[in-house]
Design a protein around this motif. Structure first.
Motif, mmCIF file in Angstrom:
data_model
loop_
_atom_site.group_PDB
_atom_site.id
_atom_site.type_symbol
_atom_site.label_atom_id
_atom_site.label_comp_id
_atom_site.label_asym_id
_atom_site.label_seq_id
_atom_site.Cartn_x
_atom_site.Cartn_y
_atom_site.Cartn_z
ATOM 1 N N ASN A 78 -24.932 28.938 7.251
ATOM 2 C CA ASN A 78 -25.960 29.715 6.575
ATOM 3 C C ASN A 78 -25.401 30.153 5.228
ATOM 4 O O ASN A 78 -24.249 29.871 4.906
ATOM 5 N N LYS A 79 -26.187 30.819 4.435
ATOM 6 C CA LYS A 79 -25.755 31.190 3.074
ATOM 7 C C LYS A 79 -24.521 32.089 3.089
ATOM 8 O O LYS A 79 -23.632 31.943 2.264
ATOM 9 N N ASP A 80 -24.448 33.023 4.042
ATOM 10 C CA ASP A 80 -23.276 33.891 4.119
ATOM 11 C C ASP A 80 -22.030 33.095 4.470
ATOM 12 O O ASP A 80 -20.958 33.297 3.906
ATOM 13 N N LYS A 81 -22.179 32.175 5.423
ATOM 14 C CA LYS A 81 -21.050 31.326 5.821
ATOM 15 C C LYS A 81 -20.630 30.447 4.647
ATOM 16 O O LYS A 81 -19.440 30.260 4.398
ATOM 17 N N GLN A 82 -21.608 29.898 3.917
ATOM 18 C CA GLN A 82 -21.315 29.060 2.757
ATOM 19 C C GLN A 82 -20.510 29.848 1.727
ATOM 20 O O GLN A 82 -19.494 29.363 1.224
ATOM 21 N N ALA A 83 -20.931 31.067 1.437
ATOM 22 C CA ALA A 83 -20.223 31.895 0.466
ATOM 23 C C ALA A 83 -18.799 32.183 0.930
ATOM 24 O O ALA A 83 -17.857 32.152 0.137
ATOM 25 N N GLN A 84 -18.632 32.429 2.228
ATOM 26 C CA GLN A 84 -17.304 32.706 2.777
ATOM 27 C C GLN A 84 -16.405 31.474 2.648
ATOM 28 O O GLN A 84 -15.243 31.578 2.258
ATOM 29 N N ILE A 85 -16.926 30.306 2.989
ATOM 30 C CA ILE A 85 -16.130 29.076 2.912
ATOM 31 C C ILE A 85 -15.754 28.762 1.463
ATOM 32 O O ILE A 85 -14.616 28.403 1.179
ATOM 33 N N ILE A 86 -16.690 28.938 0.548
ATOM 34 C CA ILE A 86 -16.390 28.686 -0.864
ATOM 35 C C ILE A 86 -15.301 29.641 -1.349
ATOM 36 O O ILE A 86 -14.387 29.236 -2.065
ATOM 37 N N LYS A 87 -15.366 30.887 -0.921
ATOM 38 C CA LYS A 87 -14.344 31.863 -1.296
ATOM 39 C C LYS A 87 -12.981 31.420 -0.780
ATOM 40 O O LYS A 87 -11.983 31.471 -1.499
ATOM 41 N N GLU A 88 -12.918 30.948 0.468
ATOM 42 C CA GLU A 88 -11.654 30.465 1.042
ATOM 43 C C GLU A 88 -11.146 29.232 0.302
ATOM 44 O O GLU A 88 -9.949 29.094 0.066
ATOM 45 N N MET A 89 -12.060 28.319 -0.054
ATOM 46 C CA MET A 89 -11.659 27.104 -0.768
ATOM 47 C C MET A 89 -11.046 27.448 -2.118
ATOM 48 O O MET A 89 -10.102 26.811 -2.566
ATOM 49 N N ASN A 90 -11.598 28.440 -2.790
ATOM 50 C CA ASN A 90 -11.125 28.809 -4.126
ATOM 51 C C ASN A 90 -9.758 29.469 -4.099
ATOM 52 O O ASN A 90 -9.096 29.553 -5.123
ATOM 53 N N LYS A 91 -9.303 29.950 -2.938
ATOM 54 C CA LYS A 91 -7.978 30.551 -2.829
ATOM 55 C C LYS A 91 -6.880 29.497 -2.924
ATOM 56 O O LYS A 91 -5.759 29.804 -3.257
ATOM 57 N N HIS A 92 -7.229 28.252 -2.606
ATOM 58 C CA HIS A 92 -6.202 27.197 -2.560
ATOM 59 C C HIS A 92 -6.160 26.388 -3.819
ATOM 60 O O HIS A 92 -6.955 26.170 -4.531
#
Length: 110
Positions: free
Chosen positions: A96-110
């Protein structure tokens, strides 16, 4: 020269018709018969996707006019687009949109 096809105007990837070895150029045709040249940056197996534009993390990957996933890493024009740089969102009940935002945030950490 290897050829590829872009089916829909919205597509930001095309499918190659044979194995491609970098650095090689691919001629990408659309359904109107127009073509453009994309310089390949990775080896790409037959039937796989090539990026037609630079794609940022979290940006939608569109093939055949349909969303097939989001970029999990920055993808430069000419790169192989596959599981190493896409997060699939099809058939995922946890998406969902919240999950998408969370995953994108995690991806940007790396």
């Amino acid at each position: 020269m290897v050829k590829a096809i872009k089916i829909n105007e919205k597509d930001n990837v095309a499918t190659v018709f044979s194995d491609v070895h970098a650095p090689e150029d691919v001629e990408v045709f659309d359904k109107k018969g127009d073509s453009s040249i994309v310089h390949v940056l990775d080896d790409i197996p037959y039937g796989h996707k090539i990026a037609l534009v630079d794609i940022t993390v979290g940006q939608q990957i569109t093939k055949y006019g349909e969303e097939i996933g989001i970029a999990s890493k920055p993808i430069a024009k000419g790169r192989h687009v596959h599981i190493q740089n896409i997060e699939s969102i099809r058939g995922r009940g946890d998406w969902n949109k919240d999950k998408q935002a969370q995953i994108i945030k995690e991806m940007n950490k790396h």
